[in-house]
Design a protein around this motif. Structure first.
Motif, short mmCIF file in Angstrom:
data_model
loop_
_atom_site.label_atom_id
_atom_site.label_comp_id
_atom_site.label_asym_id
_atom_site.label_seq_id
_atom_site.Cartn_x
_atom_site.Cartn_y
_atom_site.Cartn_z
N ASN A 38 40.94 42.44 38.60
CA ASN A 38 41.49 43.10 39.78
C ASN A 38 41.68 42.13 40.94
N GLY A 39 41.46 40.83 40.68
CA GLY A 39 41.68 39.81 41.69
C GLY A 39 40.64 39.75 42.78
N LYS A 40 39.49 40.36 42.57
CA LYS A 40 38.44 40.38 43.58
C LYS A 40 37.47 39.22 43.44
N GLN A 41 37.47 38.55 42.30
CA GLN A 41 36.58 37.43 42.05
C GLN A 41 37.32 36.41 41.20
N CYS A 42 37.08 35.14 41.49
CA CYS A 42 37.70 34.09 40.69
C CYS A 42 37.00 34.01 39.34
N PRO A 43 37.76 33.78 38.28
CA PRO A 43 37.13 33.65 36.96
C PRO A 43 36.46 32.29 36.81
N SER A 44 35.43 32.25 36.01
CA SER A 44 34.83 30.97 35.67
C SER A 44 35.74 30.29 34.65
N PRO A 45 35.67 28.97 34.55
CA PRO A 45 36.45 28.28 33.52
C PRO A 45 36.10 28.78 32.11
N GLN A 46 34.82 29.12 31.91
CA GLN A 46 34.39 29.62 30.61
C GLN A 46 35.09 30.94 30.28
#
Length: 88
Positions: A38-46
Motif C-alpha cells: 500500500n506504499g506505507k513502508q519501504c520494502p526490504s531488499p530481501q
C-alpha cells in the motif's frame, strides 16, 4: 502509492496471488507486506527479491528500490519474517 507497490500488486494479481497468500508463501508478516503493497513502508531488499522470485519478475521489482539499498548478507536477523518459518 510507490512504483514498487504498484508493480508488485500488479504482478501478484497477474499470477492470481492474494496479499495474504503471498505473505504465507514467503513467510512474511501479512501486516508488513500490506504496508509495503500500500506504499506505507519501504520494502526490504530481501522482500523485493523474494517477491521477484515468487512472481517470476527476474529482478524487475528489486530494481525499483532506491539506490544504495543493498541486500544484507548473513545478517542473522530479519524481524519481519515469521518466527519458526522455513527458508527456501
Amino acid at each position: 502509492m510507490t512504483e514498487f507497490a504498484s508493480r508488485a500488486r500488479e504482478a501478484l494479481a497477474a499470477r492470481g496471488r492474494t496479499m495474504r497468500g503471498a505473505a504465507r508463501a514467503l513467510c512474511y508478516d501479512p501486516a508488513y507486506l500490506s504496508r509495503v503493497l500500500n506504499g506505507k513502508q519501504c520494502p526490504s531488499p530481501q522482500l523485493a527479491e523474494a517477491l521477484d522470485a515468487l512472481v517470476g519478475a527476474e529482478g524487475a521489482l528489486a530494481s525499483l528500490l532506491p539506490q544504495g539499498t543493498a541486500l544484507r548478507v548473513n545478517s542473522g536477523r530479519n524481524h519481519r519474517r515469521l518466527r519458526g518459518a522455513r527458508t527456501a
